[in-house]
Motif scaffolding. Structure first.
Motif, short mmCIF file in Angstrom:
data_model
loop_
_atom_site.label_atom_id
_atom_site.label_comp_id
_atom_site.label_asym_id
_atom_site.label_seq_id
_atom_site.Cartn_x
_atom_site.Cartn_y
_atom_site.Cartn_z
N UNK A 1 1.11 -1.45 -0.12
CA UNK A 1 -0.11 -0.09 -0.41
C UNK A 1 1.29 1.51 0.16
N UNK A 2 1.69 1.18 -0.81
CA UNK A 2 2.81 2.01 -0.90
C UNK A 2 2.35 3.76 -1.18
N UNK A 3 1.38 3.50 -2.14
CA UNK A 3 0.24 4.47 -2.34
C UNK A 3 -0.40 5.48 -1.75
N UNK A 4 -0.17 4.73 -0.45
CA UNK A 4 -1.22 5.54 0.30
C UNK A 4 -0.11 6.53 0.62
N UNK A 5 1.29 6.37 0.83
CA UNK A 5 2.20 7.57 0.66
C UNK A 5 1.46 9.05 0.79
N UNK A 6 1.71 9.85 1.82
CA UNK A 6 1.56 10.97 0.95
C UNK A 6 2.38 12.01 1.34
N UNK A 7 4.06 11.42 1.53
CA UNK A 7 4.79 12.07 1.85
C UNK A 7 5.36 13.20 2.64
N UNK A 8 4.49 12.62 4.21
CA UNK A 8 4.28 13.74 5.04
C UNK A 8 6.10 13.63 5.86
N UNK A 9 7.33 13.04 5.72
CA UNK A 9 8.02 13.00 6.50
C UNK A 9 8.23 12.63 7.89
N UNK A 10 7.05 11.90 8.42
CA UNK A 10 7.18 11.67 10.04
C UNK A 10 8.25 10.82 10.28
N UNK A 11 8.16 9.32 8.83
CA UNK A 11 9.14 8.08 9.57
C UNK A 11 10.57 8.65 9.15
N UNK A 12 10.54 10.04 8.56
CA UNK A 12 12.43 10.13 7.98
C UNK A 12 12.22 10.94 9.63
N UNK A 13 11.79 11.93 10.74
CA UNK A 13 11.96 12.68 11.41
C UNK A 13 11.63 11.59 12.21
N UNK A 14 11.43 10.59 12.43
CA UNK A 14 11.10 9.74 13.64
C UNK A 14 12.57 8.58 13.75
N UNK A 15 13.24 8.82 12.06
CA UNK A 15 13.51 7.51 12.42
C UNK A 15 15.17 7.60 13.03
N UNK A 16 16.35 6.87 13.70
CA UNK A 16 17.47 6.95 14.98
C UNK A 16 18.33 6.65 13.53
N UNK A 17 18.35 6.25 12.29
CA UNK A 17 19.26 5.80 11.87
C UNK A 17 19.22 7.34 10.59
N UNK A 18 18.51 7.84 10.44
CA UNK A 18 18.40 9.16 9.66
C UNK A 18 18.21 8.46 8.26
N UNK A 19 17.58 7.39 7.66
CA UNK A 19 17.70 6.55 6.37
C UNK A 19 16.53 7.68 5.60
N UNK A 20 16.85 8.29 4.54
CA UNK A 20 15.86 9.54 3.97
C UNK A 20 14.38 8.61 3.36
#
Length: 462
Positions: A405-424
């Motif tokens: 369901x990757x097309x449900x992503x709307x690119x808000x950036x919350x996952x990137x912000x929360x990632x301790x590994x700083x993965x883009x």
């Protein structure tokens, strides 16, 4: 009455940076140089088509480009002067667009009829929608969807809520906040105009609870209004996203295959509704933006009332200039904004902010290996599994990305912000969504071509 909970699952709480600019009154400024009006990048859908020629004299509010399709919007000139050129110019998304360049004569002479007062209660629904279309109003929260199209669903009677999106959850942005304090009557009247189009609708002004003074003022202003209310929301990013906002206000859920109207809702940004008021009640097209100029590299962060077409480089001058050479400059906020390669780009209808940061924190934090902590899953407001989606992205597995369901992503950036590994993560998902979208379009075109070929063959056989 609204039946939502005032929040949604997931989300993050980034540093909001709003204190830099929120307490300074909006400053109206005039452009110093030529104005640039891009034909693309001002709205979702087809680019506008120019209806002026080089050498033409133009007036404030005069239409200079017309909608290029059903999903498109007119463009009006914000100054009076002469069409200097129609040429390619860089726009805030770092792309290029054909643009109309206007030499400002400094007189600001309005076109006939611009500014004339109208009583929307004496106008038909068709006249109201026509005024919004003529004015070129689009969603000013960033998407740029033409407002007249949004206001024309298949069945007016099935719309229950007109939601004024006053969440302004993006960090550093305070332009909507200032408009709630400075022009609440225009916001409320714009919402009343929208509500008048739908017999069963009520208007809800949804505001995050980190703006208590705005909430109190708006509640005071709508006191006694039967069809308008104010709903405080919990402060959390991305509260202002359309899907999350609808759920927070109404408890109703939508996905990427649905329109808000499918859930009986229409969502309009705070400044969009002010633009609706201006278009319908004051016969004025969308020719101004409230832009937050902020960041720790800006001397005097503030909100500016600027003419569309003004160059970003001029905005910095009105904010006192820079304190240092910023490592990162963004059009918009830090979560969903677009990094700029040049300030020689114009303010468009969907410009919200110019953010100048002393340090590029993304570059300062190198990426390390995923530790499978699950923080990205907890942060995702769409309840996706970013960690697995990223594996598909690294292997260019479009099928796997779709199955997740990757097309449900709307690119808000919350996952990137929360990632301790700083993965883009968000960057990878944006590229995958583009690839899946391109494949779908190619498949649809191939299917259409096959269908047409078969139809032609059958016709020939007859």
């Amino acid at each position: 009455m609204s039946t939502g909970t005032g929040t949604f699952q997931g989300g993050v709480h980034p540093f909001d940076g709003k204190s830099l600019s929120k307490d300074k009154p909006t400053l109206a400024v005039l452009p110093k140089g030529d104005l640039v009006f891009p034909l693309a990048g001002q709205n979702l859908g087809a680019p506008a088509k120019p209806i002026v020629n080089v050498g033409d004299q133009v007036l404030v509010g005069q239409r200079i480009a017309e909608a290029g399709g059903f999903i498109s919007a007119n463009i009006a000139c914000s100054v009076s002067g002469r069409v200097k050129a129609i040429t390619q110019h860089r726009i805030p998304n770092s792309g290029m667009s054909q643009a109309i360049i206007v030499e400002n004569d400094g007189q600001y002479t309005p076109a006939p009829g611009v500014g004339e007062k109208r009583d929307y209660t004496q106008m038909t629904k068709e006249e109201i929608r026509g005024a919004i279309k003529e004015a070129g109003v689009v969603g000013m929260g960033g998407a740029g969807f033409p407002t007249h199209v949004k206001m024309t669903p298949k069945d007016d009677s099935k719309i229950d809520y007109i939601i004024a999106n006053c969440a302004e959850c993006e960090p550093y942005l305070t332009s909507d906040y200032r408009m709630m304090l400075e022009e609440p009557e225009k916001l409320i009247t714009g919402l009343k105009v929208a509500v008048s189009l739908f017999p069963n609708a009520q208007g809800v002004i949804a505001v995050e609870d980190n703006k208590p003074d705005a909430i109190a003022l708006l509640q005071e202003k709508v006191n006694g209004e039967e069809k308008i209310s104010v709903m405080p929301l919990k402060t959390k990013y991305p509260q202002g996203s359309e899907r999350q906002l609808i759920y927070a206000v109404t408890g109703r859920k939508i996905n990427s295959s649905m329109l808000p109207a499918d859930a009986g809702c229409i969502v309009d940004n705070c400044d969009t509704l002010i633009a609706v008021y201006m278009a319908v009640c004051e016969s004025t097209p969308l020719i101004r933006r409230i832009v937050t100029v902020t960041g720790d590299a800006v001397k005097e962060p503030r909100n500016l009332n600027v003419k569309t077409g003004t160059l970003y480089s001029e905005l910095l001058e009105y904010a006192g200039g820079l304190t240092c050479e910023p490592e990162k400059v963004i059009s918009g906020g830090p979560m969903m904004g677009q990094a700029l390669v040049s300030l020689d780009v114009p303010v468009t209808k969907i410009s919200s902010a110019l953010l100048c940061m002393e340090k590029d924190m993304a570059a300062a934090n190198p990426t390390t290996a995923c530790i499978r902590c699950g923080r990205c899953v907890a942060a995702c407001p769409s309840r996706l599994v970013p960690q697995k989606m990223y594996i598909c992205a690294t292997h260019n597995d479009l099928d796997g990305f779709e199955k997740l369901n990757g097309m449900e992503c709307f690119e808000c950036g919350a996952c990137t912000y929360g990632c301790p590994a700083k993965i883009r993560l968000t960057q990878a998902f944006k590229q995958m969504r583009q690839a899946v979208g391109a494949r779908r379009r190619a498949q649809a075109a191939a299917a259409k071509a096959k269908q047409e070929a078969e139809a032609a063959k059958k016709a020939a056989e007859k």
